[in-house]
Motif scaffolding. Structure first.
Motif, PDB file in Angstrom:
ATOM      1  N   VAL A 335     -12.767  32.238  10.669  1.00 46.56           N
ATOM      2  CA  VAL A 335     -11.529  31.997  11.408  1.00 46.56           C
ATOM      3  C   VAL A 335     -10.809  33.315  11.666  1.00 46.56           C
ATOM      4  O   VAL A 335     -10.225  33.527  12.737  1.00 46.56           O
ATOM      5  CB  VAL A 335     -10.622  31.006  10.645  1.00 46.56           C
ATOM      6  N   ALA A 336     -10.846  34.219  10.685  1.00 43.51           N
ATOM      7  CA  ALA A 336     -10.232  35.532  10.882  1.00 43.51           C
ATOM      8  C   ALA A 336     -10.885  36.265  12.045  1.00 43.51           C
ATOM      9  O   ALA A 336     -10.216  36.897  12.864  1.00 43.51           O
ATOM     10  CB  ALA A 336     -10.337  36.363   9.605  1.00 43.51           C
ATOM     11  N   ARG A 337     -12.222  36.149  12.145  1.00 47.32           N
ATOM     12  CA  ARG A 337     -12.906  36.793  13.264  1.00 47.32           C
ATOM     13  C   ARG A 337     -12.531  36.123  14.584  1.00 47.32           C
ATOM     14  O   ARG A 337     -12.310  36.799  15.590  1.00 47.32           O
ATOM     15  CB  ARG A 337     -14.422  36.728  13.060  1.00 47.32           C
ATOM     16  N   MET A 338     -12.448  34.792  14.587  1.00 49.72           N
ATOM     17  CA  MET A 338     -12.031  34.082  15.799  1.00 49.72           C
ATOM     18  C   MET A 338     -10.638  34.539  16.234  1.00 49.72           C
ATOM     19  O   MET A 338     -10.395  34.808  17.420  1.00 49.72           O
ATOM     20  CB  MET A 338     -12.028  32.577  15.533  1.00 49.72           C
ATOM     21  N   ASN A 339      -9.715  34.650  15.272  1.00 49.52           N
ATOM     22  CA  ASN A 339      -8.370  35.098  15.594  1.00 49.52           C
ATOM     23  C   ASN A 339      -8.373  36.522  16.138  1.00 49.52           C
ATOM     24  O   ASN A 339      -7.633  36.853  17.059  1.00 49.52           O
ATOM     25  CB  ASN A 339      -7.488  35.026  14.348  1.00 49.52           C
ATOM     26  N   GLU A 340      -9.214  37.375  15.550  1.00 53.46           N
ATOM     27  CA  GLU A 340      -9.281  38.757  16.008  1.00 53.46           C
ATOM     28  C   GLU A 340      -9.778  38.829  17.451  1.00 53.46           C
ATOM     29  O   GLU A 340      -9.244  39.594  18.267  1.00 53.46           O
ATOM     30  CB  GLU A 340     -10.186  39.572  15.086  1.00 53.46           C
ATOM     31  N   GLU A 341     -10.801  38.040  17.761  1.00 52.15           N
ATOM     32  CA  GLU A 341     -11.303  38.030  19.140  1.00 52.15           C
ATOM     33  C   GLU A 341     -10.250  37.481  20.094  1.00 52.15           C
ATOM     34  O   GLU A 341     -10.109  37.962  21.228  1.00 52.15           O
ATOM     35  CB  GLU A 341     -12.580  37.183  19.223  1.00 52.15           C
ATOM     36  N   ALA A 342      -9.482  36.471  19.637  1.00 46.73           N
ATOM     37  CA  ALA A 342      -8.412  35.937  20.477  1.00 46.73           C
ATOM     38  C   ALA A 342      -7.329  36.979  20.713  1.00 46.73           C
ATOM     39  O   ALA A 342      -6.766  37.072  21.811  1.00 46.73           O
ATOM     40  CB  ALA A 342      -7.820  34.682  19.834  1.00 46.73           C
ATOM     41  N   VAL A 343      -7.020  37.772  19.668  1.00 45.81           N
ATOM     42  CA  VAL A 343      -6.041  38.857  19.820  1.00 45.81           C
ATOM     43  C   VAL A 343      -6.496  39.834  20.899  1.00 45.81           C
ATOM     44  O   VAL A 343      -5.731  40.225  21.785  1.00 45.81           O
ATOM     45  CB  VAL A 343      -5.844  39.595  18.471  1.00 45.81           C
ATOM     46  N   GLU A 344      -7.768  40.234  20.820  1.00 46.03           N
ATOM     47  CA  GLU A 344      -8.276  41.206  21.793  1.00 46.03           C
ATOM     48  C   GLU A 344      -8.277  40.633  23.206  1.00 46.03           C
ATOM     49  O   GLU A 344      -7.922  41.320  24.167  1.00 46.03           O
ATOM     50  CB  GLU A 344      -9.694  41.638  21.393  1.00 46.03           C
ATOM     51  N   LEU A 345      -8.690  39.381  23.347  1.00 41.66           N
ATOM     52  CA  LEU A 345      -8.693  38.745  24.661  1.00 41.66           C
ATOM     53  C   LEU A 345      -7.277  38.650  25.210  1.00 41.66           C
ATOM     54  O   LEU A 345      -7.022  38.949  26.384  1.00 41.66           O
ATOM     55  CB  LEU A 345      -9.327  37.352  24.552  1.00 41.66           C
ATOM     56  N   SER A 346      -6.334  38.259  24.354  1.00 41.01           N
ATOM     57  CA  SER A 346      -4.943  38.152  24.779  1.00 41.01           C
ATOM     58  C   SER A 346      -4.391  39.513  25.180  1.00 41.01           C
ATOM     59  O   SER A 346      -3.677  39.645  26.176  1.00 41.01           O
ATOM     60  CB  SER A 346      -4.110  37.546  23.645  1.00 41.01           C
ATOM     61  N   ARG A 347      -4.746  40.535  24.402  1.00 39.68           N
ATOM     62  CA  ARG A 347      -4.240  41.882  24.680  1.00 39.68           C
ATOM     63  C   ARG A 347      -4.720  42.382  26.040  1.00 39.68           C
ATOM     64  O   ARG A 347      -3.973  42.996  26.787  1.00 39.68           O
ATOM     65  CB  ARG A 347      -4.697  42.829  23.567  1.00 39.68           C
ATOM     66  N   ARG A 348      -5.992  42.118  26.336  1.00 39.02           N
ATOM     67  CA  ARG A 348      -6.544  42.622  27.599  1.00 39.02           C
ATOM     68  C   ARG A 348      -5.893  41.980  28.810  1.00 39.02           C
ATOM     69  O   ARG A 348      -5.917  42.536  29.904  1.00 39.02           O
ATOM     70  CB  ARG A 348      -8.057  42.371  27.649  1.00 39.02           C
ATOM     71  N   HIS A 349      -5.320  40.786  28.618  1.00 39.50           N
ATOM     72  CA  HIS A 349      -4.767  40.066  29.765  1.00 39.50           C
ATOM     73  C   HIS A 349      -3.315  39.694  29.560  1.00 39.50           C
ATOM     74  O   HIS A 349      -2.797  38.783  30.183  1.00 39.50           O
ATOM     75  CB  HIS A 349      -5.594  38.791  30.032  1.00 39.50           C
ATOM     76  N   ARG A 350      -2.639  40.416  28.648  1.00 42.09           N
ATOM     77  CA  ARG A 350      -1.232  40.096  28.387  1.00 42.09           C
ATOM     78  C   ARG A 350      -0.376  40.396  29.600  1.00 42.09           C
ATOM     79  O   ARG A 350      -0.560  41.391  30.273  1.00 42.09           O
ATOM     80  CB  ARG A 350      -0.718  40.914  27.188  1.00 42.09           C
ATOM     81  N   GLY A 351       0.513  39.491  29.873  1.00 40.38           N
ATOM     82  CA  GLY A 351       1.418  39.686  31.012  1.00 40.38           C
ATOM     83  C   GLY A 351       0.742  39.532  32.345  1.00 40.38           C
ATOM     84  O   GLY A 351       1.238  39.969  33.379  1.00 40.38           O
ATOM     85  N   GLY A 352      -0.461  38.907  32.323  1.00 34.66           N
ATOM     86  CA  GLY A 352      -1.146  38.673  33.602  1.00 34.66           C
ATOM     87  C   GLY A 352      -1.987  39.827  34.057  1.00 34.66           C
ATOM     88  O   GLY A 352      -2.629  39.769  35.100  1.00 34.66           O
TER      89      GLY A 352
END
Length: 356
Positions: A335-352
């Motif tokens: 789950v920690a790895r899943m969260n980390e990947e979600a963080v990276e995905l969110s970061r790459r597309h934050r704010g559109g």
């Protein structure tokens, strides 16, 4: 990184070892309990770098500061340093703080825990048995910022060792003192493994708490020799976009498959997702349109790609799916790895913004 080797005077009792980080030409940070001995005793401390590598070197050290309250120690190397070593990699680190908000932060730490004990069959002891050495462990994971608030530490969710064979010794013994990093800043030192938290949890003292727990004279020492800022670093000093994913609803619905690859890899490694029955249960707990429209490929990985693409078309359902999986999986390294990947995905597309 450094190995901190501690012996009691005149060989009294067993020695101790921990991890550390070189913060200047002659200075190393570690945890105070690593170098603690009985009252009145002066520990014999050595610090080893690049063990069993061509550039290995070891130097004796003295304890300049050891705060039991803050569990931080500053060591000064007192022996000769090999030529050329002074100039290499000895700049003080950037120090960071963590805000007390509902965030998941990716982190890493490098140290020498006991479960990394290995046999070196190329080297033999006098009795013919193989020599032993302790290899390095690069632990990566996530920090749950709001955990351990009463203790005042950071909780690191990391990949656990496979077993815990010694009831009187933690497999993480020796990891104490390792620097904890987030986004290029040193935010703490590994301090403890609480057995009740499981094998995948470590506690780390927080850099920002040193300012509350240490007297001014000791803070001055850390400022002068370890590069600690004179005043506490602000949480805002960390790079923007390093918080946990929060909501993934801002992701565009036309993300190419390569953008989802990391998250898909993390998801397919989870038992909840790899088992069709529990995956169906997770899907059934969110918006019915996802369970109804998700593809049913014979292969798991293409199926998960299809589920995520469907979720992206129905805003908010990806958040629902992630939360359902967290609920079913509980706390785990996966789950920690899943969260980390979600963080990276969110970061790459934050704010559109799309970094494609």
């Amino acid at each position: 990184m450094a190995e901190v080797l501690v012996r009691r005077p005149e060989g009294r009792g067993a020695g101790r070892r921990g991890s550390g980080y070189r913060v200047g030409p002659s200075y190393v940070l570690t945890a105070a309990h690593v170098v603690r001995t009985a009252e009145g005793e002066r520990p014999q401390v050595h610090v080893r770098f690049e063990a069993d590598r061509p550039d290995e070197w070891t130097a004796p050290a003295r304890v300049m500061l050891a705060s039991e309250k803050a569990d931080v120690a500053l060591l000064e190397l007192t022996g000769p340093v090999p030529p050329g070593i002074h100039a290499a990699g000895t700049e003080p680190p950037a120090y960071g703080a963590v805000s007390d908000t509902d965030e998941l932060l990716p982190c890493s730490a490098l140290g020498f825990p006991r479960f990394k004990l290995r046999e070196d069959r190329m080297r033999r002891l006098d009795d013919g048995s193989p020599s032993q050495y302790r290899d390095s462990c690069h632990a990566t994971g996530m920090i749950s910022v709001l955990s351990n608030r009463r203790e005042g530490t950071l909780e690191l969710a990391v990949t656990p060792p496979e077993s815990d064979p010694e009831p009187d010794r933690s497999p993480w013994a020796g990891m104490s003192g390792a620097a904890v990093w987030h986004d290029g800043t040193l935010i703490g030192l590994v301090s403890a493994h609480h057995r009740s938290d499981g094998l995948g949890r470590l506690a780390a003292v927080r850099v920002d708490r040193w300012y509350e727990l240490l007297p001014k004279a000791e803070l001055t020492l850390l400022h002068r020799y370890a590069g600690l800022p004179e005043s506490p670093p602000e949480p805002a000093a960390l790079s923007p976009g390093t918080a946990g994913p929060g909501s993934l609803a801002h992701l565009p619905d036309d993300l190419p498959l390569r953008e989802l690859d990391g998250l898909v890899s993390a998801l397919t490694a989870l038992p909840t997702v790899s088992d069709r029955t529990t995956l169906a249960l997770a899907l059934g707990s969110i918006d019915p349109v996802i369970a109804a429209m998700s593809p049913r490929s014979p292969a798991l990985r293409p199926d998960v790609f299809g589920i995520l693409r469907t979720c992206l078309r129905y805003r908010g359902t990806l958040d629902q799916l992630m939360e359902a999986i967290r609920l079913m999986e509980g706390d785990s390294a996966g789950v920690a790895r899943m969260n980390e990947e979600a963080v990276e995905l969110s970061r790459r597309h934050r704010g559109g913004d799309d970094d494609r």
